[in-house]
Design a protein around this motif. Structure first.
Motif, mmCIF file in Angstrom:
data_model
loop_
_atom_site.group_PDB
_atom_site.id
_atom_site.type_symbol
_atom_site.label_atom_id
_atom_site.label_comp_id
_atom_site.label_asym_id
_atom_site.label_seq_id
_atom_site.Cartn_x
_atom_site.Cartn_y
_atom_site.Cartn_z
ATOM 1 N N MET A 270 0.839 -1.207 0.000
ATOM 2 C CA MET A 270 0.000 0.000 0.000
ATOM 3 C C MET A 270 0.874 1.257 0.000
ATOM 4 S SD MET A 270 -3.211 0.901 2.509
ATOM 5 C CE MET A 270 -4.223 -0.425 1.828
ATOM 6 N N GLU A 271 0.587 2.151 -0.909
ATOM 7 C CA GLU A 271 1.405 3.352 -1.085
ATOM 8 C C GLU A 271 1.345 4.253 0.150
ATOM 9 O OE1 GLU A 271 1.982 6.937 -4.399
ATOM 10 O OE2 GLU A 271 0.349 5.467 -4.565
ATOM 11 N N ASN A 272 2.506 4.684 0.590
ATOM 12 C CA ASN A 272 2.676 5.620 1.715
ATOM 13 C C ASN A 272 2.298 5.052 3.082
ATOM 14 O OD1 ASN A 272 3.504 7.651 -0.090
ATOM 15 N ND2 ASN A 272 1.375 8.246 -0.463
ATOM 16 N N SER A 273 1.899 3.795 3.159
ATOM 17 C CA SER A 273 1.561 3.248 4.476
ATOM 18 C C SER A 273 1.817 1.749 4.590
ATOM 19 C CB SER A 273 0.084 3.520 4.794
ATOM 20 O OG SER A 273 -0.764 2.808 3.910
ATOM 21 N N GLY A 274 2.332 1.135 3.540
ATOM 22 C CA GLY A 274 2.560 -0.308 3.544
ATOM 23 C C GLY A 274 3.770 -0.711 4.359
ATOM 24 N N LEU A 275 4.222 -1.928 4.131
ATOM 25 C CA LEU A 275 5.307 -2.501 4.929
ATOM 26 C C LEU A 275 6.592 -1.688 4.829
ATOM 27 C CD1 LEU A 275 6.545 -4.703 6.675
ATOM 28 C CD2 LEU A 275 6.838 -6.105 4.628
ATOM 29 N N VAL A 276 6.985 -1.300 3.620
ATOM 30 C CA VAL A 276 8.231 -0.545 3.447
ATOM 31 C C VAL A 276 8.163 0.784 4.186
ATOM 32 C CG1 VAL A 276 9.709 0.630 1.774
ATOM 33 C CG2 VAL A 276 8.826 -1.659 1.268
ATOM 34 N N ASN A 277 7.019 1.460 4.105
ATOM 35 C CA ASN A 277 6.847 2.724 4.823
ATOM 36 C C ASN A 277 6.979 2.518 6.327
ATOM 37 O OD1 ASN A 277 4.625 4.603 6.302
ATOM 38 N ND2 ASN A 277 5.617 5.726 4.637
ATOM 39 N N MET A 278 6.388 1.435 6.853
ATOM 40 C CA MET A 278 6.499 1.148 8.286
ATOM 41 C C MET A 278 7.942 0.863 8.674
ATOM 42 S SD MET A 278 3.197 -1.262 9.099
ATOM 43 C CE MET A 278 1.518 -0.691 8.892
ATOM 44 N N LEU A 279 8.665 0.141 7.818
ATOM 45 C CA LEU A 279 10.073 -0.163 8.108
ATOM 46 C C LEU A 279 10.904 1.115 8.141
ATOM 47 C CD1 LEU A 279 10.557 -3.339 5.854
ATOM 48 C CD2 LEU A 279 10.496 -3.293 8.347
ATOM 49 N N CYS A 280 10.688 1.978 7.181
ATOM 50 C CA CYS A 280 11.478 3.221 7.104
ATOM 51 C C CYS A 280 11.201 4.136 8.296
ATOM 52 C CB CYS A 280 11.170 3.950 5.797
ATOM 53 S SG CYS A 280 11.754 3.089 4.314
ATOM 54 N N ASP A 281 9.948 4.164 8.749
ATOM 55 C CA ASP A 281 9.561 5.081 9.827
ATOM 56 C C ASP A 281 9.572 4.438 11.207
ATOM 57 O OD1 ASP A 281 9.230 6.943 7.853
ATOM 58 O OD2 ASP A 281 7.056 6.758 7.748
#
Length: 731
Positions: A270-281
């Motif tokens: 999911m754009e701006n809120s998916g797994l990668v976003n959670m990992l980065c933040d």
């Protein structure tokens, strides 16, 4: 004396002879049938249960058990049909109440009937393989009431409506639902499943499918997962309160399938809120919720690991190929440590320290760290910086933590022997310059390296530390035996054991007379105590402290290299010297001399000499003078040597030395294995050599094959005559 005999009179009870016949059975059954009617009509208070039991007993005893059993079925069935009609005509709001009321009446009646006919249940029913009375009552209730055409569908729909209203937030009579579901469970799992569970699962699937579509269109990934968690908790509470516990797994599976499994990939990406976003933040709460919820799906954790590994590898590749970051090895390694801390904390806190996630994390770091051939050198430079300059404002425990983190990166290296080569050079420079912050820290890291790679990996490093201690004791002995050396210049010699310290070419130069005399006294003392040894001076690795006076009495203490000392002390007897004169007097190699003079004359703030003509480079026609105008805020002035850029030949030479060492290690590994196995197939030998050497470097199968051929040429190994893929050890 006479004996009188006592007479005993026995009176037997009157026995009425019962002659069983059809009339008797009809009459007895009428009595029992009337009792059953009275029980169902709530008039059991006037019944004589002892007499009723005896009548039922006699019917079984006189072979009228079948009539009793079939009469029971018929009578109970008639009452249940009447109950079914009462339930069917019940209004919408009182339907369930009427049903559960009739069920309770039937259950109580059934218990009293069972007490009356207990003898039949103990004898007739087992011997004739009839259904026990209680089970019979459940079966008749199911057939005549629950499976009634007008009750079954109405019951299912009513229960589903109540659950739908509760899911919508309305209050419902949960106690009534609990009693109804308990009744269905008492009737058997098949009845519960057909009447309620199957329709419930179908309705739940439709409800959660619609709910998931509504939520996923308006929520981000984190909020969506919160709602799913809330719904699971609510459904669990609902099951625990008034549904069958066996339904818990089924309903939860439906919820998970519709709300997680069917949208898993969309949520992850999911754009701006998916797994990668959670990992980065560093969204630990959201990641933990995703881990727990996706764990309910067969391959949920696998999907998370795949995306996490891919993200770490991509960001790691960007890091190790960033030319700007590669300019500063210390910053580069610190960024690696920060990244490892970041994702290690995520795995620990959010992913429950899952072993498979740890493996995925380690394999990802191992992949991209080894993409940069400079990683072994940079990690060594990072350690050198920390142990040379210290960790300001931190405790010894913090130093240990930093070293442990460095060891984590070291474990990822495939070419650990390259790290050893660089670390040995950096350690030598620290020890010889006296710039290590702590001997304990040095020893601690060596212990960690030994634990990871074995004694052979650290044997040279341990000898280097031991040489430093031995040299200190030697110098104390020298000055103790030569008291005249206390006054005047002092000498501190560090004796290196040949073969254990980094290879250094012996660069000689003409030392000042005062220093040369001290060196000769040390040579005599050392060789007098250690026979059979040979000393060679490495003047290119020495340091000196000089006291100097500039201009109008400006005093400073200069910390310089041995070469710089030789140059500066020439100016004690001369005001000006040409480059050629300095070269002839010191015999310092040309390249080293030019770097030395650049450091003394051309570095701002350290220019204790001045050069004419002024230029950036040192030429053979240049003239040098003492800079009488030199000044510094510090009394002690350290003058470093202009760094020599690493040339391609030097880098190539380092690699060639490593390759030579690797050949010897591969040969030794092959011989060890062959001595032990005597005979072995080619692919097995390659695999064992690779495994045995992986603690130092990743052996290339092609290189191993070449070393095998070399050992065959030297008659250490030979091929088996019957199988060319098999090798034999030549004893």
């Amino acid at each position: 004396m006479s004996n009188k005999r006592k007479s005993v009179l026995q009176i037997e009870p009157y026995k009425r002879r019962i002659i069983p016949d059809q009339e008797y059975s009809d009459k007895t059954w009428k009595i029992l049938e009337h009792a059953i009617h009275q029980i169902y009509n709530h008039n059991a208070i006037g019944l004589n249960f002892e007499e009723l039991y005896r009548n039922a007993y006699n019917m079984v005893l006189y072979k009228f058990g079948q009539k009793l059993y079939s009469g029971l079925v018929s009578t109970v069935t008639s009452h249940l049909k009447e109950m079914a009609i009462s339930v069917e005509i019940a209004e919408e709001g009182s339907f369930l109440e009427e049903l559960i009321r009739k069920w309770n009446d039937h259950s109580k009646s059934l218990q009293m009937i069972r007490d009356i006919m207990r003898y039949m249940e103990m004898t007739y029913i087992p011997s004739n393989k009839k259904m026990p009375i209680y089970e019979l009552g459940l079966k008749l209730w199911t057939e005549n009431v629950i499976y009634s055409n007008q009750i079954r569908t109405r019951l299912s729909n009513t229960l589903l409506k109540l659950l739908s209203r509760e899911r919508a937030g309305e209050e419902v009579n949960s106690e009534l639902i609990k009693n109804i579901t308990k009744m269905l469970m008492d009737l058997g799992h098949s009845v519960y499943g057909q009447v309620f569970e199957t329709p419930l699962l179908q309705a739940s699937s439709e409800f959660y499918r619609a709910e998931s579509q509504k939520l996923i269109e308006r929520c981000n990934c984190g909020d969506y997962l919160k709602n799913v968690e809330r719904l699971i908790n609510e459904e669990t509470d609902r099951v625990n309160h008034y549904l069958d516990h066996e339904s818990k797994r089924e309903i939860t599976n439906v919820l998970v399938k519709e709300m997680i499994e069917n949208h898993m990939l969309r949520l992850i990406h999911m754009e701006n809120s998916g797994l990668v976003n959670m990992l980065c933040d560093d969204k630990y709460e959201g990641l933990s919720r995703m881990y727990n919820l996706f764990g309910r799906v067969t391959d949920g954790h696998l999907k998370i690991r795949e995306v996490m590994s891919s993200h770490i590898r991509e960001s790691g590749k960007e890091l190790v190929t960033d030319l700007e970051r590669l300019k500063d090895p210390v910053e580069f390694v610190q960024r690696l440590l920060d990244e490892r801390d970041k994702y290690g904390k995520i795995v620990n806190l959010a992913f429950n320290n899952d072993k498979l996630f740890q493996i995925a994390l380690n394999s990802s770091f191992k992949l991209f760290i080894n993409l940069n051939p400079c990683s072994p050198e940079y990690i060594s430079l990072f350690v050198d910086d920390k142990l040379r300059n210290g960790l300001k404002g931190v405790s010894e425990d913090d130093v240990e933590i930093t070293l442990d983190k460095v060891m984590t990166l070291f474990q990822y290296l495939q070419e650990k022997d390259m790290f050893e080569k660089y670390y040995k050079q950096h350690l030598a420079k620290r020890l010889l310059s006296g710039k290590t912050v702590s001997d304990d820290a040095e020893k601690s890291l060596i212990v960690k390296l030994k634990t990871e790679c074995g004694y052979q990996f650290t044997s040279s490093l341990e000898v280097m530390l031991r040489d430093m201690k031995t040299s200190l004791d030697t110098m104390q002995g020298l000055y103790a035996s030569h008291s005249e050396l206390v006054d005047g210049p002092t000498l501190n010699v560090m004796v290196q054991t040949t073969g254990f310290w980094p290879t250094q070419s012996s660069v000689t130069c003409n030392l000042p007379a005062e220093i040369s005399a001290l060196c000769e006294k040390f040579r005599s003392y050392y060789l007098g105590n250690h026979t059979g040894r040979r000393l060679s001076w490495l003047t290119n690795m020495g340091m000196a402290e000089l006291k100097a006076t500039f201009g109008e009495g400006q005093r400073h203490e200069l910390i310089v290299s041995t070469f710089q000392m030789c140059v500066l002390m020439l100016f004690n007897n001369a005001d000006m010297l040409t480059y050629r004169e300095i070269e002839l007097a010191t015999e310092i190699p040309t390249l080293d001399l030019k770097r030395c003079l650049q450091s003394l004359a051309l570095v701002k703030g350290r220019n204790v000499l001045r050069k004419e003509p002024m230029s950036k480079d040192v030429n053979e026609n240049d003239e040098f003078f003492v800079n009488d105008n030199f000044s510094s805020k510090s009394y002690m002035v350290k003058i470093g040597t202009v760094a020599q850029k690493k040339s391609e030949p030097e880098t190539l030479e380092t690699w060639q030395r490593v390759e030579l060492d690797r050949k010897l290690q591969i040969d030794a590994s092959i011989v060890r294995i062959m001595k032990s196995r005597k005979k072995i197939y080619h692919h097995n030998l390659i695999a064992e050599v690779t495994k045995q050497l992986q603690s130092r470097f990743l052996a290339n199968p092609t290189d191993v094959k070449k070393r095998i051929e070399s050992l065959i040429e030297r008659d250490i190994l030979e091929r088996d005559d019957s199988d060319r893929e098999q090798y034999r050890y030549v004893a």
